[in-house]
Design a protein around this motif. Structure first.
Motif, PDB file in Angstrom:
ATOM      1  N   VAL A  33       0.844  -1.192   0.000  1.00 34.66           N
ATOM      2  CA  VAL A  33       0.000   0.000   0.000  1.00 34.66           C
ATOM      3  C   VAL A  33       0.878   1.241   0.000  1.00 34.66           C
ATOM      4  O   VAL A  33       1.721   1.406   0.877  1.00 34.66           O
ATOM      5  CB  VAL A  33      -0.934   0.027   1.236  1.00 34.66           C
ATOM      6  CG1 VAL A  33      -1.846   1.231   1.196  1.00 34.66           C
ATOM      7  CG2 VAL A  33      -1.717  -1.264   1.362  1.00 34.66           C
ATOM      8  N   ASP A  34       0.670   2.093  -0.988  1.00 35.10           N
ATOM      9  CA  ASP A  34       1.371   3.370  -1.042  1.00 35.10           C
ATOM     10  C   ASP A  34       0.597   4.348  -0.169  1.00 35.10           C
ATOM     11  O   ASP A  34      -0.571   4.616  -0.417  1.00 35.10           O
ATOM     12  CB  ASP A  34       1.446   3.874  -2.488  1.00 35.10           C
ATOM     13  CG  ASP A  34       2.482   4.962  -2.665  1.00 35.10           C
ATOM     14  OD1 ASP A  34       2.493   5.911  -1.853  1.00 35.10           O
ATOM     15  OD2 ASP A  34       3.282   4.852  -3.595  1.00 35.10           O
ATOM     16  N   LYS A  55       0.796   5.813  -6.845  1.00 30.88           N
ATOM     17  CA  LYS A  55       1.534   4.624  -6.387  1.00 30.88           C
ATOM     18  C   LYS A  55       3.017   4.654  -6.751  1.00 30.88           C
ATOM     19  O   LYS A  55       3.639   3.615  -6.904  1.00 30.88           O
ATOM     20  CB  LYS A  55       0.902   3.342  -6.939  1.00 30.88           C
ATOM     21  CG  LYS A  55      -0.572   3.198  -6.670  1.00 30.88           C
ATOM     22  CD  LYS A  55      -1.102   1.984  -7.375  1.00 30.88           C
ATOM     23  CE  LYS A  55      -2.600   2.057  -7.486  1.00 30.88           C
ATOM     24  NZ  LYS A  55      -3.132   1.048  -8.378  1.00 30.88           N
ATOM     25  N   ALA A  85       5.233   2.797  -4.052  1.00 29.00           N
ATOM     26  CA  ALA A  85       4.989   1.348  -4.053  1.00 29.00           C
ATOM     27  C   ALA A  85       5.561   0.696  -5.311  1.00 29.00           C
ATOM     28  O   ALA A  85       6.048  -0.436  -5.256  1.00 29.00           O
ATOM     29  CB  ALA A  85       3.494   1.058  -3.944  1.00 29.00           C
ATOM     30  N   LYS A  86       5.534   1.387  -6.428  1.00 24.98           N
ATOM     31  CA  LYS A  86       6.099   0.836  -7.662  1.00 24.98           C
ATOM     32  C   LYS A  86       7.604   0.629  -7.535  1.00 24.98           C
ATOM     33  O   LYS A  86       8.153  -0.330  -8.072  1.00 24.98           O
ATOM     34  CB  LYS A  86       5.771   1.744  -8.850  1.00 24.98           C
ATOM     35  CG  LYS A  86       4.313   1.684  -9.251  1.00 24.98           C
ATOM     36  CD  LYS A  86       4.004   2.669 -10.362  1.00 24.98           C
ATOM     37  CE  LYS A  86       2.520   2.677 -10.679  1.00 24.98           C
ATOM     38  NZ  LYS A  86       2.171   3.719 -11.668  1.00 24.98           N
ATOM     39  N   ILE A 114      -0.482  -3.926  -5.790  1.00 23.57           N
ATOM     40  CA  ILE A 114      -0.216  -2.678  -5.079  1.00 23.57           C
ATOM     41  C   ILE A 114      -1.472  -1.823  -5.125  1.00 23.57           C
ATOM     42  O   ILE A 114      -2.269  -1.915  -6.052  1.00 23.57           O
ATOM     43  CB  ILE A 114       0.988  -1.900  -5.657  1.00 23.57           C
ATOM     44  CG1 ILE A 114       0.782  -1.531  -7.118  1.00 23.57           C
ATOM     45  CG2 ILE A 114       2.274  -2.658  -5.480  1.00 23.57           C
ATOM     46  CD1 ILE A 114       1.876  -0.644  -7.676  1.00 23.57           C
ATOM     47  N   SER A 115      -1.650  -1.054  -4.085  1.00 23.36           N
ATOM     48  CA  SER A 115      -2.789  -0.147  -4.036  1.00 23.36           C
ATOM     49  C   SER A 115      -2.331   1.165  -3.406  1.00 23.36           C
ATOM     50  O   SER A 115      -1.236   1.255  -2.866  1.00 23.36           O
ATOM     51  CB  SER A 115      -3.938  -0.760  -3.227  1.00 23.36           C
ATOM     52  OG  SER A 115      -3.560  -0.917  -1.883  1.00 23.36           O
ATOM     53  N   ALA A 116      -3.174   2.152  -3.495  1.00 28.90           N
ATOM     54  CA  ALA A 116      -2.875   3.446  -2.874  1.00 28.90           C
ATOM     55  C   ALA A 116      -3.953   3.749  -1.855  1.00 28.90           C
ATOM     56  O   ALA A 116      -5.139   3.573  -2.107  1.00 28.90           O
ATOM     57  CB  ALA A 116      -2.828   4.544  -3.931  1.00 28.90           C
ATOM     58  N   VAL A 161       5.508   3.416   2.114  1.00 27.39           N
ATOM     59  CA  VAL A 161       4.906   2.161   1.670  1.00 27.39           C
ATOM     60  C   VAL A 161       4.712   1.211   2.851  1.00 27.39           C
ATOM     61  O   VAL A 161       5.583   1.068   3.701  1.00 27.39           O
ATOM     62  CB  VAL A 161       5.799   1.472   0.607  1.00 27.39           C
ATOM     63  CG1 VAL A 161       5.222   0.137   0.177  1.00 27.39           C
ATOM     64  CG2 VAL A 161       6.002   2.374  -0.588  1.00 27.39           C
TER      65      VAL A 161
END
Length: 140
Positions: free
Chosen positions: A81-82, A88, A91-92, A103-105, A115
């Motif tokens: 989770v960002d 994101k 997280a990327k 991945i999510s924000a 993150v």
């Protein structure tokens, strides 16, 4: 007159090419500096020391792991989770090192991390072999 225009154009193209080569070379010599990316790792799968080992792996790669521990409740799926960027971007970057797909924000500016990684029951499928092999043969 034509000769002067050609030499000006040549100099301009040489400057552009030099800038491109310099920027490419700089990225090779100076890869991404991960130490400014703050990461928190939570163990949601119940496997002993998995968050610790994942945190150690991320620290070796240069990330600033500010906390690792247990999640409040069990998780079926591992998720990243960002916490600061709706697109994101943080997280990327962590994803590129861990190789995870989900991945999510969830932007939360009150959190002092970039993150959050929550390890789920599918950790065998998503974590890098370097972490998993260390667990299997006891390398610390």
């Amino acid at each position: 007159m034509k000769k002067k225009e050609h030499s000006t154009l040549s100099i301009f193209l040489l400057i552009i090419l030099s800038a491109f080569i310099f920027s490419f070379g700089y990225k090779i010599v100076h890869p991404m500096d991960y130490h400014r990316i703050k990461v928190e790792v939570l163990n949601g799968c119940g496997v002993q020391n998995l968050a610790n080992e994942t945190a150690r792996f991320l620290r070796k790669k240069g990330f600033d792991v500010t906390f690792y521990g247990n999640a409040a409740e069990p998780q079926k799926k591992t998720v990243m989770v960002d916490k600061l960027s709706p697109d994101k971007k943080w997280a990327k970057i962590v994803k590129s090192v861990l190789g995870m797909s989900r991945i999510s924000a969830q932007v939360d500016s009150a959190r002092c991390i970039n993150v959050l990684v929550i390890l789920g029951m599918d950790y065998n499928e998503v974590l890098p072999k370097e972490i998993l092999n260390g667990r299997l043969i006891g390398i610390k």
